[in-house]
Structures are given as structure tokens and as C-alpha cells.
Design a protein around this motif. Structure first.
Motif, mmCIF file in Angstrom:
data_model
loop_
_atom_site.group_PDB
_atom_site.id
_atom_site.type_symbol
_atom_site.label_atom_id
_atom_site.label_comp_id
_atom_site.label_asym_id
_atom_site.label_seq_id
_atom_site.Cartn_x
_atom_site.Cartn_y
_atom_site.Cartn_z
ATOM 1 N N CYS A 77 77.149 -8.829 -9.856
ATOM 2 C CA CYS A 77 76.080 -8.328 -8.985
ATOM 3 C C CYS A 77 75.739 -9.310 -7.858
ATOM 4 O O CYS A 77 74.790 -9.085 -7.114
ATOM 5 C CB CYS A 77 74.840 -8.017 -9.815
ATOM 6 S SG CYS A 77 75.094 -6.629 -10.951
ATOM 7 N N GLU B 177 64.073 -15.149 -6.726
ATOM 8 C CA GLU B 177 65.156 -15.991 -6.203
ATOM 9 C C GLU B 177 65.907 -16.641 -7.361
ATOM 10 O O GLU B 177 67.061 -17.011 -7.226
ATOM 11 C CB GLU B 177 64.579 -17.083 -5.301
ATOM 12 C CG GLU B 177 63.861 -16.526 -4.084
ATOM 13 C CD GLU B 177 63.041 -17.582 -3.385
ATOM 14 O OE1 GLU B 177 63.550 -18.167 -2.404
ATOM 15 O OE2 GLU B 177 61.895 -17.831 -3.828
ATOM 16 N N LEU C 238 72.945 -8.313 -5.107
ATOM 17 C CA LEU C 238 71.811 -9.188 -5.419
ATOM 18 C C LEU C 238 72.112 -10.642 -5.051
ATOM 19 O O LEU C 238 71.651 -11.576 -5.715
ATOM 20 C CB LEU C 238 71.436 -9.054 -6.903
ATOM 21 C CG LEU C 238 70.943 -7.674 -7.329
ATOM 22 C CD1 LEU C 238 70.714 -7.623 -8.826
ATOM 23 C CD2 LEU C 238 69.683 -7.279 -6.566
ATOM 24 N N PHE D 65 72.082 -0.325 -6.384
ATOM 25 C CA PHE D 65 71.010 -1.317 -6.316
ATOM 26 C C PHE D 65 71.554 -2.718 -6.551
ATOM 27 O O PHE D 65 71.344 -3.612 -5.742
ATOM 28 C CB PHE D 65 69.901 -1.019 -7.331
ATOM 29 C CG PHE D 65 68.932 -2.160 -7.466
ATOM 30 C CD1 PHE D 65 68.040 -2.438 -6.451
ATOM 31 C CD2 PHE D 65 68.942 -2.980 -8.583
ATOM 32 C CE1 PHE D 65 67.157 -3.514 -6.548
ATOM 33 C CE2 PHE D 65 68.070 -4.054 -8.694
ATOM 34 C CZ PHE D 65 67.179 -4.321 -7.670
ATOM 35 N N ALA D 66 72.245 -2.925 -7.655
ATOM 36 C CA ALA D 66 72.739 -4.257 -8.014
ATOM 37 C C ALA D 66 74.169 -4.498 -7.550
ATOM 38 O O ALA D 66 74.566 -5.642 -7.343
ATOM 39 C CB ALA D 66 72.647 -4.470 -9.531
ATOM 40 N N LEU E 250 63.152 -7.807 -9.408
ATOM 41 C CA LEU E 250 64.440 -8.457 -9.132
ATOM 42 C C LEU E 250 64.585 -8.781 -7.652
ATOM 43 O O LEU E 250 65.070 -9.859 -7.297
ATOM 44 C CB LEU E 250 65.601 -7.581 -9.604
ATOM 45 C CG LEU E 250 65.778 -7.485 -11.112
ATOM 46 C CD1 LEU E 250 66.844 -6.448 -11.467
ATOM 47 C CD2 LEU E 250 66.151 -8.830 -11.709
ATOM 48 N N GLN E 251 64.170 -7.884 -6.793
ATOM 49 C CA GLN E 251 64.240 -8.142 -5.354
ATOM 50 C C GLN E 251 63.328 -9.296 -4.959
ATOM 51 O O GLN E 251 63.657 -10.076 -4.079
ATOM 52 C CB GLN E 251 63.896 -6.881 -4.563
ATOM 53 C CG GLN E 251 64.978 -5.840 -4.647
ATOM 54 C CD GLN E 251 64.562 -4.517 -4.025
ATOM 55 O OE1 GLN E 251 63.417 -4.085 -4.136
ATOM 56 N NE2 GLN E 251 65.519 -3.863 -3.381
ATOM 57 N N TRP E 252 62.178 -9.410 -5.592
ATOM 58 C CA TRP E 252 61.227 -10.492 -5.328
ATOM 59 C C TRP E 252 61.799 -11.845 -5.749
ATOM 60 O O TRP E 252 61.569 -12.863 -5.092
ATOM 61 C CB TRP E 252 59.927 -10.185 -6.081
ATOM 62 C CG TRP E 252 58.959 -11.313 -6.145
ATOM 63 C CD1 TRP E 252 58.032 -11.657 -5.200
ATOM 64 C CD2 TRP E 252 58.805 -12.254 -7.214
ATOM 65 N NE1 TRP E 252 57.315 -12.755 -5.616
ATOM 66 C CE2 TRP E 252 57.774 -13.139 -6.852
ATOM 67 C CE3 TRP E 252 59.442 -12.444 -8.441
ATOM 68 C CZ2 TRP E 252 57.368 -14.186 -7.669
ATOM 69 C CZ3 TRP E 252 59.044 -13.479 -9.253
ATOM 70 C CH2 TRP E 252 58.014 -14.339 -8.874
ATOM 71 N N ARG F 194 63.107 -3.101 -10.464
ATOM 72 C CA ARG F 194 63.960 -3.390 -9.303
ATOM 73 C C ARG F 194 63.190 -4.235 -8.288
ATOM 74 O O ARG F 194 63.744 -5.165 -7.689
ATOM 75 C CB ARG F 194 64.464 -2.093 -8.669
ATOM 76 C CG ARG F 194 65.462 -1.341 -9.530
ATOM 77 C CD ARG F 194 66.150 -0.191 -8.785
ATOM 78 N NE ARG F 194 65.224 0.730 -8.140
ATOM 79 C CZ ARG F 194 64.646 1.764 -8.741
ATOM 80 N NH1 ARG F 194 64.872 2.011 -10.006
ATOM 81 N NH2 ARG F 194 63.829 2.560 -8.060
ATOM 82 N N GLU F 195 61.916 -3.928 -8.103
ATOM 83 C CA GLU F 195 61.087 -4.706 -7.167
ATOM 84 C C GLU F 195 60.941 -6.149 -7.641
ATOM 85 O O GLU F 195 60.965 -7.076 -6.826
ATOM 86 C CB GLU F 195 59.724 -4.045 -6.986
ATOM 87 C CG GLU F 195 59.798 -2.763 -6.195
ATOM 88 C CD GLU F 195 58.492 -1.989 -6.134
ATOM 89 O OE1 GLU F 195 57.552 -2.305 -6.908
ATOM 90 O OE2 GLU F 195 58.416 -1.042 -5.311
ATOM 91 N N LYS G 53 61.480 1.503 -11.009
ATOM 92 C CA LYS G 53 61.225 0.958 -9.668
ATOM 93 C C LYS G 53 60.562 -0.418 -9.722
ATOM 94 O O LYS G 53 60.967 -1.337 -9.012
ATOM 95 C CB LYS G 53 60.352 1.919 -8.870
ATOM 96 C CG LYS G 53 60.048 1.441 -7.475
ATOM 97 C CD LYS G 53 59.180 2.435 -6.726
ATOM 98 C CE LYS G 53 58.868 1.897 -5.340
ATOM 99 N NZ LYS G 53 57.995 2.811 -4.600
ATOM 100 N N ARG H 218 70.452 -15.049 -5.129
ATOM 101 C CA ARG H 218 69.722 -15.373 -6.350
ATOM 102 C C ARG H 218 70.622 -16.178 -7.264
ATOM 103 O O ARG H 218 71.835 -16.084 -7.184
ATOM 104 C CB ARG H 218 69.304 -14.091 -7.077
ATOM 105 C CG ARG H 218 68.254 -13.318 -6.365
ATOM 106 C CD ARG H 218 68.177 -11.872 -6.870
ATOM 107 N NE ARG H 218 67.233 -11.129 -6.055
ATOM 108 C CZ ARG H 218 67.524 -10.619 -4.866
ATOM 109 N NH1 ARG H 218 68.720 -10.748 -4.359
ATOM 110 N NH2 ARG H 218 66.588 -9.975 -4.182
#
Length: 189
Positions: free
Chosen positions: A154, A75, A117, A104-105, A71-73, A68-69, A65, A120
Motif C-alpha cells: 500500500c 504519518e 498510502l 483507497f490503499a 489513516l489519511q491523517w 480511512r480518515e 469512512k 507514511r
């Protein structure tokens, strides 16, 4: 810009460590920068599928987790790793397998993958001991699989690939020249 550097090299004093230091020190202080050192982190690259761990659950796995966080954060992703046996280190491959999961991706729309994604971009910096013409025309990977079959699939675009070729045949002066080039490229962000 939120920049996540994903670093995969176990020797903290080798050339890849110098690449990491050069890139990190030359990114503008206006950016938020986080470094994910997979070896220092003790990342477990092993995929385990059984009754408790099923492939369909990778996108929500509590053990990954925080990655993943990150990667989401982010840019901007910056990958720094050496090429071993024509590919990325196993720890980075395991990171891709466990974190860049379906749901997710990416997902599938019919037969085609759809990247999740988007928004990014990425910069892949690799080093290897193979002469550049041989690596370019006769080897399959050398960072290109990560670029094309993982990141772009992705939704991460554009993806820039910088190769530092034939490192074992380079002089200390040539290595310094590589680092100066990376300084300028990092400052351009």
C-alpha cells in the motif's frame, strides 16, 4: 508527527496492554497521537458482499469512512497485537480487509499493485508464545504478512517489525526488559 496506534487485544490488563501503555507514554508530547483500540471500538470485522455491499464500494463505504480518515491523517502507524495461530487477531484482519481497500490503499497498474498510502511509515509490535528461531524459520506470518503483503504493497515504507518472542516462557524480569526496550524505541520517534 501524527501517530496512529492500532491496537488489537481484548484484555485491558494483559501484556499487550502494557506494551500499548509503554509505547503511548514514551512518545514525545510533540506528536499528535491517537489510539484506535479495535476491541473497545467494537469494530465489526465482517465483510458482507451482496446487492447493497459490493467489493468495488469498499473504498467509499460510509461505515469505514472514519477509519480511512484516521489513516489519511496519520504519518506513522504503530500496530500492537499478539500472534494467534501464526497470524494477527481476526479483528485486525477484518480491519485490513474492510479499510485497506482497493481504490483507497492501493490500485493496480497493469498487473502490479501501486500503493496509495505513500508518505507514511509503520512499526509493528507483536508478541507470541513461540521460540524465536522456530517462529523465524518455520512459521509464515508472525507480523511479516502485514509488513510485506499489506503495508508495503500500500506504499507504507519503511515498516519496522519488533517481535516479543516466547512470552509464555519468559520471566517477569524478561518482560520488564522488553518494556524498557520499547520505551527507548518509542522515545526515539
Amino acid at each position: 508527527m501524527n501517530i496512529l496506534i492500532i491496537y488489537a487485544y481484548p484484555n485491558q490488563t494483559g501484556f499487550s496492554a502494557r506494551v500499548l501503555k509503554t509505547v503511548r507514554e514514551n512518545l514525545s508530547s510533540q506528536h499528535q497521537v491517537k489510539v484506535l483500540d479495535l476491541y473497545q471500538e467494537g469494530f465489526d470485522p465482517l465483510l458482507v458482499f451482496n446487492e447493497q455491499n459490493q467489493r468495488r464500494d469498499l473504498a467509499t463505504d460510509e461505515k469505514t469512512k472514519k477509519y480511512r480518515e484516521l489513516l489519511q491523517w496519520s504519518e506513522q502507524l504503530i500496530f500492537i497485537f499478539p500472534i494467534w495461530w501464526s497470524s494477527m487477531p481476526a479483528i485486525l484482519k477484518g480491519f485490513i480487509d474492510r479499510v485497506f481497500a482497493k481504490g483507497f490503499a492501493y490500485e493496480h497498474k497493469g498487473m502490479m499493485p501501486v500503493g496509495l498510502l505513500k508518505g507514511r511509515q509503520a512499526w509493528i509490535i507483536t508478541s507470541h508464545d513461540t521460540p524465536k528461531p522456530y517462529a523465524r524459520f518455520f512459521q509464515q506470518d508472525y507480523g511479516r504478512v502485514l509488513k510485506r503483503q499489506v503495508l508495503e504493497m500500500c506504499g507504507i515504507k519503511p515498516v519496522k517489525l519488533t517481535e516479543i518472542a516466547y512470552l509464555r516462557g519468559s520471566t517477569p524480569e524478561k518482560r520488564e526488559k522488553y518494556l524498557r526496550k520499547l520505551e527507548k524505541m518509542s522515545q526515539a520517534f
